[in-house]
Design an enzyme around this catalytic site. Sequence first.
Site, PDB file in Angstrom:
ATOM      1  CG  ASP A 135      -5.560  -3.607  -1.720  1.00  0.00           C
ATOM      2  OD1 ASP A 135      -5.181  -3.153  -0.627  1.00  0.00           O
ATOM      3  OD2 ASP A 135      -5.917  -4.785  -1.872  1.00  0.00           O
ATOM      4  N   GLY A 188       0.774  -1.236   0.000  1.00  0.00           N
ATOM      5  CA  GLY A 188       0.000   0.000   0.000  1.00  0.00           C
ATOM      6  C   GLY A 188       0.802   1.281   0.000  1.00  0.00           C
ATOM      7  CE  LYS A 246      -9.966   3.917   7.423  1.00  0.00           C
ATOM      8  NZ  LYS A 246     -10.324   2.505   7.459  1.00  0.00           N
ATOM      9  CG  ASP A 283      -1.424   1.747   3.172  1.00  0.00           C
ATOM     10  OD1 ASP A 283      -1.257   1.445   4.379  1.00  0.00           O
ATOM     11  OD2 ASP A 283      -1.917   0.954   2.344  1.00  0.00           O
ATOM     12  NE  ARG A 296      -2.084  -2.942  -4.037  1.00  0.00           N
ATOM     13  CZ  ARG A 296      -2.236  -3.091  -2.732  1.00  0.00           C
ATOM     14  NH1 ARG A 296      -2.226  -2.033  -1.946  1.00  0.00           N
ATOM     15  NH2 ARG A 296      -2.402  -4.289  -2.201  1.00  0.00           N
ATOM     16  CG  ASP A 353      -8.490   0.752  10.510  1.00  0.00           C
ATOM     17  OD1 ASP A 353      -9.092   1.376  11.392  1.00  0.00           O
ATOM     18  OD2 ASP A 353      -9.054  -0.088   9.786  1.00  0.00           O
ATOM     19  CG  PHE A 391     -12.367  -0.065   2.841  1.00  0.00           C
ATOM     20  CD1 PHE A 391     -11.443  -0.699   3.668  1.00  0.00           C
ATOM     21  CD2 PHE A 391     -12.285  -0.256   1.475  1.00  0.00           C
ATOM     22  CE1 PHE A 391     -10.455  -1.527   3.136  1.00  0.00           C
ATOM     23  CE2 PHE A 391     -11.308  -1.077   0.929  1.00  0.00           C
ATOM     24  CZ  PHE A 391     -10.393  -1.706   1.758  1.00  0.00           C
ATOM     25  CB  VAL A 392     -10.106   5.401   1.694  1.00  0.00           C
ATOM     26  CG1 VAL A 392     -11.081   6.298   2.441  1.00  0.00           C
ATOM     27  CG2 VAL A 392      -8.878   5.119   2.558  1.00  0.00           C
TER      28      VAL A 392
HETATM   29  P1  5GP Z   1      -4.178  -1.547  10.945  1.00  0.00           P
HETATM   30  O1  5GP Z   1      -3.223  -2.673  11.216  1.00  0.00           O
HETATM   31  O2  5GP Z   1      -3.717  -0.209  11.467  1.00  0.00           O
HETATM   32  O3  5GP Z   1      -5.590  -1.885  11.321  1.00  0.00           O
HETATM   33  O4  5GP Z   1      -4.300  -1.433   9.393  1.00  0.00           O
HETATM   34  C1  5GP Z   1      -3.279  -0.987   8.625  1.00  0.00           C
HETATM   35  C2  5GP Z   1      -3.314  -1.629   7.263  1.00  0.00           C
HETATM   36  O5  5GP Z   1      -4.633  -2.057   6.913  1.00  0.00           O
HETATM   37  C3  5GP Z   1      -2.897  -0.634   6.221  1.00  0.00           C
HETATM   38  O6  5GP Z   1      -1.533  -0.761   5.930  1.00  0.00           O
HETATM   39  C4  5GP Z   1      -3.760  -0.997   5.041  1.00  0.00           C
HETATM   40  O7  5GP Z   1      -3.093  -1.942   4.256  1.00  0.00           O
HETATM   41  C5  5GP Z   1      -4.975  -1.632   5.630  1.00  0.00           C
HETATM   42  N1  5GP Z   1      -6.108  -0.680   5.745  1.00  0.00           N
HETATM   43  C6  5GP Z   1      -6.588  -0.088   6.861  1.00  0.00           C
HETATM   44  N2  5GP Z   1      -7.619   0.729   6.578  1.00  0.00           N
HETATM   45  C7  5GP Z   1      -7.779   0.669   5.242  1.00  0.00           C
HETATM   46  C8  5GP Z   1      -8.689   1.309   4.327  1.00  0.00           C
HETATM   47  O8  5GP Z   1      -9.553   2.129   4.648  1.00  0.00           O
HETATM   48  N3  5GP Z   1      -8.525   0.987   3.006  1.00  0.00           N
HETATM   49  C9  5GP Z   1      -7.595   0.110   2.575  1.00  0.00           C
HETATM   50  N4  5GP Z   1      -7.531  -0.115   1.262  1.00  0.00           N
HETATM   51  N5  5GP Z   1      -6.716  -0.503   3.398  1.00  0.00           N
HETATM   52  C10 5GP Z   1      -6.829  -0.232   4.714  1.00  0.00           C
HETATM   53 MG    MG Z   2      -0.815  -1.925   4.255  1.00  0.00          MG
END
Ligand code: 5GP
Ligand code: MG
Length: 190
Positions: A170, A55, A142, A111, A176, A114, A163-164
């Site tokens: 992606d 990402g 987020k 990227d 992407r 979350d 979700f973006v």
């Molecule tokens: P976390 O581990 O912080 O929950 O999530 C981080 C990873 O989840 C990011 O590197 C990304 O790959 C994916 N991710 C989290 N939120 C989104 C979203 O809104 N859209 C997309 N495409 N990927 C997300």
């Molecule tokens: Mg990622």
Amino acid sequence: MAKRIDRVLINRRTIADRVEEIAHEIADDIRREVGDARVDAAEPADVTLVPLLTGSVIFLADLIRHLPLMMRIGMIGVSSYPGKATRSRGVSITSALPVDLTGHHVTIIDDILDSGRTITAVRAELEKLNPASIKVCVLLRKKTPQARAIPVDYVGFDIDDEFVVGYGLDYDGYYRNLPEVVTLTEEAMA
Ligand code: 5GP
Ligand code: MG
């Protein structure tokens, strides 16, 4: 064909301007930590960026062209949203780090932040490799209590909890290459 893109959240110009600003922040911090890190400085700097595949690649490519510093890039693969998942399913690091981080000032590049599980897991792994310092840079964060609780050093944009895709992000491997950060329609995520 059904409409796929719902809304443009962040347009190209806004992304480009903010990426340049973040690059200046990173460069200033690196200079403070290692001194002269220019590409034509007398000594190479102990600086490594660690972008998380896949990402962060578009963000990385734009970011590093505003960083005229001596640095290496050590990409690692991390998987948390397999296939059509739109919520994290636990983190796995899917490739070994190709560079030695001992004594290096490391900046993790991702990227989006979350739940924070990805960054927390990667930071813990990298800390085992004796870097001089670790900083974290994410393009998007987020607006959730979990995301805000994770310490990060550089954030491009705080966005609502939806979700973006686009600009590297992606859905099931697609989108992407969109130059903007957008949301998808329900039909596109069916
Ligand atoms: P976390 O581990 O912080 O929950 O999530 C981080 C990873 O989840 C990011 O590197 C990304 O790959 C994916 N991710 C989290 N939120 C989104 C979203 O809104 N859209 C997309 N495409 N990927 C997300
Ligand atoms: Mg990622």
